[in-house]
Scaffold this motif. Sequence first.
Motif, PDB file in Angstrom:
ATOM      1  N   SER A  43       1.145   6.196  11.402  1.00 15.37           N
ATOM      2  CA  SER A  43       1.724   5.503  10.250  1.00 15.37           C
ATOM      3  C   SER A  43       3.137   4.974  10.512  1.00 15.37           C
ATOM      4  N   ALA A  44       3.724   5.344  11.664  1.00 16.86           N
ATOM      5  CA  ALA A  44       5.106   4.948  11.932  1.00 16.86           C
ATOM      6  C   ALA A  44       5.257   3.433  11.938  1.00 16.86           C
ATOM      7  N   ASP A  45       4.345   2.747  12.573  1.00 20.08           N
ATOM      8  CA  ASP A  45       4.382   1.283  12.628  1.00 20.08           C
ATOM      9  C   ASP A  45       2.966   0.779  12.446  1.00 20.08           C
ATOM     10  N   ALA A  46       2.527   0.751  11.196  1.00 22.36           N
ATOM     11  CA  ALA A  46       1.128   0.439  10.898  1.00 22.36           C
ATOM     12  C   ALA A  46       0.723  -0.918  11.441  1.00 22.36           C
ATOM     13  N   LYS A  47       1.630  -1.886  11.427  1.00 26.72           N
ATOM     14  CA  LYS A  47       1.292  -3.232  11.895  1.00 26.72           C
ATOM     15  C   LYS A  47       0.961  -3.230  13.380  1.00 26.72           C
ATOM     16  N   ASN A  48       1.791  -2.577  14.198  1.00 26.13           N
ATOM     17  CA  ASN A  48       1.549  -2.547  15.637  1.00 26.13           C
ATOM     18  C   ASN A  48       0.320  -1.711  15.990  1.00 26.13           C
ATOM     19  N   VAL A  49       0.101  -0.632  15.228  1.00 23.48           N
ATOM     20  CA  VAL A  49      -1.109   0.162  15.444  1.00 23.48           C
ATOM     21  C   VAL A  49      -2.337  -0.697  15.166  1.00 23.48           C
ATOM     22  N   LEU A  50      -2.314  -1.469  14.071  1.00 22.72           N
ATOM     23  CA  LEU A  50      -3.442  -2.335  13.726  1.00 22.72           C
ATOM     24  C   LEU A  50      -3.616  -3.419  14.772  1.00 22.72           C
ATOM     25  N   LYS A  51      -2.535  -3.991  15.254  1.00 21.97           N
ATOM     26  CA  LYS A  51      -2.628  -5.025  16.288  1.00 21.97           C
ATOM     27  C   LYS A  51      -3.329  -4.479  17.522  1.00 21.97           C
ATOM     28  N   THR A  52      -2.956  -3.281  17.925  1.00 22.86           N
ATOM     29  CA  THR A  52      -3.590  -2.649  19.085  1.00 22.86           C
ATOM     30  C   THR A  52      -5.068  -2.378  18.815  1.00 22.86           C
ATOM     31  N   ASP A  53      -5.389  -1.883  17.615  1.00 23.37           N
ATOM     32  CA  ASP A  53      -6.785  -1.601  17.262  1.00 23.37           C
ATOM     33  C   ASP A  53      -7.639  -2.866  17.315  1.00 23.37           C
ATOM     34  N   ILE A  54      -7.093  -3.987  16.850  1.00 23.91           N
ATOM     35  CA  ILE A  54      -7.829  -5.260  16.876  1.00 23.91           C
ATOM     36  C   ILE A  54      -8.094  -5.674  18.312  1.00 23.91           C
ATOM     37  N   GLU A  55      -7.092  -5.570  19.163  1.00 23.25           N
ATOM     38  CA  GLU A  55      -7.252  -5.953  20.571  1.00 23.25           C
ATOM     39  C   GLU A  55      -8.297  -5.086  21.265  1.00 23.25           C
ATOM     40  N   PHE A 103       0.863  -1.174   0.000  1.00 24.02           N
ATOM     41  CA  PHE A 103       0.000   0.000   0.000  1.00 24.02           C
ATOM     42  C   PHE A 103       0.901   1.226   0.000  1.00 24.02           C
ATOM     43  N   VAL A 104       0.656   2.164  -0.891  1.00 26.41           N
ATOM     44  CA  VAL A 104       1.428   3.404  -0.947  1.00 26.41           C
ATOM     45  C   VAL A 104       0.431   4.566  -0.881  1.00 26.41           C
ATOM     46  N   SER A 105       0.511   5.366   0.171  1.00 30.06           N
ATOM     47  CA  SER A 105      -0.428   6.475   0.307  1.00 30.06           C
ATOM     48  C   SER A 105       0.276   7.682   0.923  1.00 30.06           C
ATOM     49  N   ARG A 106      -0.452   8.791   0.974  1.00 29.36           N
ATOM     50  CA  ARG A 106       0.157  10.020   1.463  1.00 29.36           C
ATOM     51  C   ARG A 106       0.504   9.919   2.951  1.00 29.36           C
ATOM     52  N   HIS A 107      -0.428   9.368   3.749  1.00 30.09           N
ATOM     53  CA  HIS A 107      -0.209   9.298   5.188  1.00 30.09           C
ATOM     54  C   HIS A 107       0.118   7.892   5.687  1.00 30.09           C
ATOM     55  N   GLY A 108      -0.205   6.880   4.889  1.00 30.05           N
ATOM     56  CA  GLY A 108       0.086   5.517   5.305  1.00 30.05           C
ATOM     57  C   GLY A 108      -0.764   5.041   6.465  1.00 30.05           C
ATOM     58  N   ILE A 109      -1.966   5.575   6.610  1.00 24.98           N
ATOM     59  CA  ILE A 109      -2.845   5.237   7.732  1.00 24.98           C
ATOM     60  C   ILE A 109      -3.897   4.228   7.287  1.00 24.98           C
ATOM     61  N   LEU A 110      -4.050   3.174   8.053  1.00 26.48           N
ATOM     62  CA  LEU A 110      -5.109   2.195   7.814  1.00 26.48           C
ATOM     63  C   LEU A 110      -6.385   2.614   8.543  1.00 26.48           C
ATOM     64  N   PRO A 111      -7.546   2.200   8.071  1.00 22.28           N
ATOM     65  CA  PRO A 111      -8.769   2.443   8.824  1.00 22.28           C
ATOM     66  C   PRO A 111      -8.712   1.740  10.177  1.00 22.28           C
ATOM     67  N   LYS A 112      -9.406   2.304  11.149  1.00 23.08           N
ATOM     68  CA  LYS A 112      -9.540   1.652  12.444  1.00 23.08           C
ATOM     69  C   LYS A 112     -10.419   0.408  12.290  1.00 23.08           C
ATOM     70  N   VAL A 113     -10.621  -0.322  13.380  1.00 21.44           N
ATOM     71  CA  VAL A 113     -11.399  -1.569  13.342  1.00 21.44           C
ATOM     72  C   VAL A 113     -12.781  -1.314  13.929  1.00 21.44           C
ATOM     73  N   ARG A 114     -13.781  -1.703  13.175  1.00 15.57           N
ATOM     74  CA  ARG A 114     -15.168  -1.408  13.574  1.00 15.57           C
ATOM     75  C   ARG A 114     -15.625  -2.291  14.722  1.00 15.57           C
ATOM     76  N   THR A 115     -16.386  -1.694  15.613  1.00 10.67           N
ATOM     77  CA  THR A 115     -17.054  -2.426  16.680  1.00 10.67           C
ATOM     78  C   THR A 115     -18.503  -1.970  16.706  1.00 10.67           C
ATOM     79  N   VAL A 116     -19.304  -2.541  17.584  1.00 11.58           N
ATOM     80  CA  VAL A 116     -20.721  -2.165  17.680  1.00 11.58           C
ATOM     81  C   VAL A 116     -20.828  -0.851  18.446  1.00 11.58           C
ATOM     82  N   ALA A 117     -21.495   0.116  17.872  1.00 10.63           N
ATOM     83  CA  ALA A 117     -21.659   1.415  18.523  1.00 10.63           C
ATOM     84  C   ALA A 117     -22.802   1.379  19.518  1.00 10.63           C
TER      85      ALA A 117
END
Length: 839
Positions: free
Chosen positions: A299-311, A230-244
Amino acid sequence: MSIYKIAIVGGGANGVSVLNELVNQLAETSNPEIFEITLYEKSGKFGTGLAYGTNIDAHILNMHASTMSAVGDQPDHFWKWLKQPHDSILHPYFNNQASADDFVPRKIFGMYLEEIYILAHQKAEKTGIKIKIVNKEATDVIDSNNDVSVFCDDKVIKYNQALLCLGNHEPTFGKELKGIPGYFHHAWPEKPMMDAIPNESDVYIIGSSLTSIDTFITLQEKGHTGKIKFVSRHGILPKVRTVAKPHVLIHLNPENILILTNHGEKKLTLDEMASLFLQEFHDADAEINSFEEPYSVLSADAKNVLKTDIEIAKKGNLNYFSVLKAVDEVIGHLWNALSAEDRKRFDAHYKALWNAYDYPMPMQNAIKIFNAMETGQLTITSGFRDIQYDQSKKIFKITCANKNHGSGQQVFEALYVINATGQGLDIIGLKSSLISNALASGTISPHLLGGIDVDYETSAVRDLHGNLSQHLYVIGSLTRGVHFYTNSINQNAKCGQRAVKTIIERTRKFLKLEKEQYMKKDEKPKNIALFMGSDISTHLLMNELVENLVKEGYQPFLYFPKHKPSKKTALLELQTQGFFERIIPNEKIYPYLDSQPIQHNAACHSPKQIEKIYGITVKEIEDINSPDFIKELRQEKIDAGVVIRCYQKFGQDIIRFFNEGPKKCLWNLHPGILPQYRGVMTFFRSMDERQNQASYSLHTIDENWDTGPVIDIRPEPLDLTQAMLTNYCVIAPTGVPIIIDNLNKLRNGQLIPSVPQQKEASRYHTFPTREEMDVFLAKGLRLIDPQYMRQFYIANFSVEGTEHQKELSRIVDQAIQEKLGISFEQDSTIEKPINPSNN
């Protein structure tokens, strides 16, 4: 009357939503048959568009099933549809196998949209609205003072109103690369890239939002093993959806915004709006204290940010997300409370951050992305600047800022590139003949923040001089500059609903003028003779029919021609049927009702009570063909006659009376689908033949039984698990709109089409023989359900919990006990009034 023409340009999700809304609202007008809707869709596919046309189950919706809808005022419409039986479609998400929080495949939502399209056609046909389909591209629209012209295939057609539902357009970025092998300008449809990209090749996807994730899943589903970046301007992935969780807005509700903006007299600054958001988050215990978090942190460490978001998402509700979903319902008000400059500032600095948080991805997609990052197949790079094609090397060069060197850059070389930057909103650069031509003529104007400039409340377009159109509207993503949240089909449906409401308001003047020109007030038929049978289903229909006729401004006259039963001894089963169908109401219930004060809240009343309630004529007629009665009809200035299960045959003289004037008619509402089910006990024959539908047939009366031209048939479900008389009672009220709708057409001077009955298809049925009855019963079918009829009478002719109901219950129970020897407990369950129109 003149035809009122409405055009819809675009037959995707928004076009179908608008079509459905138009049909529903036009059907409620007094003259639905004067409207003609033309739908332009060059692909010939309706509802699915690109994204909902995918056949891959892994392409799922990004929202929970219970929050998706193409009907503006019914946010759970799709979820209710999903729970209905769908026997013809074999898919695990149908027939109650999906939960409200599931992310169902996009193609299922496409099926839903296709069914909405089909049902809109069926309702239009039923109500007289005409729909035309043009499978060609509309190339221009021009608005004028009186109408709007649509250009298509060198033809110009003028419409009273037009709606542009042009869907999502391809990205404006990268258009110069279109046609180069290895470059895919759009993520949809998915088949071209699946066919062309080798599984082992490296692929670069421009973007890192929801579209990029769908593109990754496309490659994954085809078994791709090569590297994906993925190549983008900010390198940010969407957050992970939960029930509102439900959240009631305190600071960001429209009422407070109205106060803060002095009822729209001033605009809020972006800083003021941000402060309101922080207060709202604070009250919801959401841990967001600032919007100054730099993009580099995410965007610094997208993988770890995503891991935290999933948890975090796995643990349950996110309070900030509950606030955002509540805000989604009013985001248009908030967006328009900002100045144009502050909206532009938001897009420049916070748009990507907002998209990441407010448009998150489903958990299953997040896990797929994380797993691919864990294995090293997927990587994410920020700092995207440009892409060029090196013709000499036949390779794409992607330039990004080098995060490790402030002013440096890094260049990636790629054979395959997919543009997932999303829809294009720069209408000046869009590849669309219609938009280009409408821009050139000044019919539409570009919005400062992209798309077409429209009015927020009505979606009417604003022309080059700032004037709002009275005939042209735009629905969908191209109104993003005004409506903001245009990637939500439900929000677009709400905009469509408001636009259609505006159109309906503008038709009223047209309709008023048309009626005044066509007919003087004293020429309209008003006095309606109703010839009624003596059975309970007819009387159930009669109660609702009289009420609705009076509401519509008619004066009904109720005539009860004496029923002359056959001298032949009927089968015991038919005697029992007659007992429940005629004797109980006429000889047991009505005498009691007539001796008591009228129970006005009861669902049904006796004929004498109806006479008192509405002040109308109610008479028993010895012979409908007698000269004295025909003279009486003439003296009463009867304009039209409707017959409902009357067993006296109409002769030449009375038929001639009802055919004397241009506004007169004599119709019969026959309980059975004609011409297949002429005669008596037609529901008995339909059930015996295992039919799943039955209907009343409205037809013109001639000198024979049930043979006149058919005017209207509206099939209803026939429940073979219920008794025959139960089905008569359930379907009876559906005859009311058949009568009312066609009388209204007569009153308004419209041509009422009729179809001659085909002799070769006709069947005339008599009362069943002993052998036929035995076969019917052997199939497990029933004529009567005593318990149902007992509850039916008590519930419909009295009010629950009253002494009146207790006495009526005693009378009905005693009659049944004396006739059949069946006893009921006095406290037996009494159902609510049976009214199929409310089911």
